[in-house]
Design a protein around this motif. Sequence first.
Motif, PDB file in Angstrom:
ATOM      1  N   PRO A  76     -67.823  49.492  21.965  1.00  0.00           N
ATOM      2  CA  PRO A  76     -69.096  49.701  21.268  1.00  0.00           C
ATOM      3  C   PRO A  76     -68.836  49.953  19.791  1.00  0.00           C
ATOM      4  N   ARG A  82     -69.687  52.272  17.703  1.00  0.00           N
ATOM      5  CA  ARG A  82     -69.288  53.616  17.259  1.00  0.00           C
ATOM      6  C   ARG A  82     -67.815  53.874  17.524  1.00  0.00           C
ATOM      7  N   PHE A  91     -77.998  43.119  15.878  1.00  0.00           N
ATOM      8  CA  PHE A  91     -78.222  44.370  16.599  1.00  0.00           C
ATOM      9  C   PHE A  91     -77.068  45.352  16.359  1.00  0.00           C
ATOM     10  N   ILE A  92     -75.863  44.806  16.270  1.00  0.00           N
ATOM     11  CA  ILE A  92     -74.704  45.662  16.018  1.00  0.00           C
ATOM     12  C   ILE A  92     -74.794  46.297  14.635  1.00  0.00           C
ATOM     13  N   SER A  93     -75.139  45.488  13.634  1.00  0.00           N
ATOM     14  CA  SER A  93     -75.256  46.026  12.275  1.00  0.00           C
ATOM     15  C   SER A  93     -76.373  47.063  12.195  1.00  0.00           C
ATOM     16  N   ALA A 121     -77.410  48.987  14.649  1.00  0.00           N
ATOM     17  CA  ALA A 121     -76.920  50.190  15.327  1.00  0.00           C
ATOM     18  C   ALA A 121     -75.973  50.965  14.420  1.00  0.00           C
ATOM     19  N   ALA A 122     -75.085  50.251  13.732  1.00  0.00           N
ATOM     20  CA  ALA A 122     -74.127  50.913  12.835  1.00  0.00           C
ATOM     21  C   ALA A 122     -74.850  51.624  11.704  1.00  0.00           C
ATOM     22  N   ASP A 171     -77.907  52.759  11.751  1.00  0.00           N
ATOM     23  CA  ASP A 171     -78.593  53.922  12.331  1.00  0.00           C
ATOM     24  C   ASP A 171     -77.619  55.085  12.518  1.00  0.00           C
ATOM     25  N   ILE A 172     -76.404  54.769  12.976  1.00  0.00           N
ATOM     26  CA  ILE A 172     -75.383  55.805  13.171  1.00  0.00           C
ATOM     27  C   ILE A 172     -75.026  56.449  11.831  1.00  0.00           C
ATOM     28  N   ASP A 195     -77.979  58.706  10.707  1.00  0.00           N
ATOM     29  CA  ASP A 195     -78.027  59.925  11.522  1.00  0.00           C
ATOM     30  C   ASP A 195     -76.876  60.866  11.155  1.00  0.00           C
ATOM     31  N   TRP A 216     -70.457  50.331   8.037  1.00  0.00           N
ATOM     32  CA  TRP A 216     -70.592  48.931   8.426  1.00  0.00           C
ATOM     33  C   TRP A 216     -70.068  48.017   7.330  1.00  0.00           C
TER      34      TRP A 216
END
Length: 254
Positions: A50, A52, A205-207, A209-210, A212-213, A216, A241
């Motif tokens: 994944p 992360r 979607f991966i970018s 998610a990255a 967003d991480i 956060d 990213w």
Amino acid sequence: FPEPNPLFYENLAWSERTRLDRLNVFSQLARQQLPGMSAENAHPTTIIAPIRAVMTRTIPRREFLIATQRIKVGDQRDLVQTLEKLVGIGYEYSNIVVQPAQFARRGGLIDIWSPGEPRPIRFEFFGDEIDTIKTFDPATQRSQEALKSAQIFPASEALPEKLKTKTDEANPVSEAKIASIYRFHSTLLDYLPENALILLDCEEFISAAALDIEEDSLSRREEMIRNRELDEKAPVPYFTWSELNDSFNQKQVL
């Protein structure tokens, strides 16, 4: 190749399964890059990770390779120094070895289970010389196949031997310290062979998610600094990213 259980900046322990699974991947990849290991004999490896897990800063590849020990029958080694070295690269003492990252000693016998190895090994000293090396069954503790040599890979991404000060030595080593104990860091991508092929399953979607991480994690960092739970100069425990994209550009990517 799992992601750490805690979120970035959470000072919590990783699970044993997470630690061992990640070390197993690093050990398998490092094996192909050690001197004397032929690339022709390397088995193709598929790693699923994944985002992360890939973002997480880890032990530099060079440090991992340097810390890896190769023992051979006939080697001259001091037994006490050998045990100290095992502790320094992350192994934990146990009365008997039943899982990876453990070692045990009985007289001139040392049992050790290296991450990345399917079975633990037992080597016997005769004076300062390694007399025999054998695999053994962790269930019965009985010796099995005789070996001429064996690899001992690091048993932690946060090497205890990198903690030099008395203050550090008084605290237990944990992966939460990875960002602070190394000057330079690696990601999983740095361990991949030059001819590795990276598959991004739905890059958009991966970018997302990255990013967003990252957002956060930045919010959590700012809150911890306000609450004086984190020093404002604390190193960042992840690669962004944008930084990962620079690494992707050096590989074949689909």
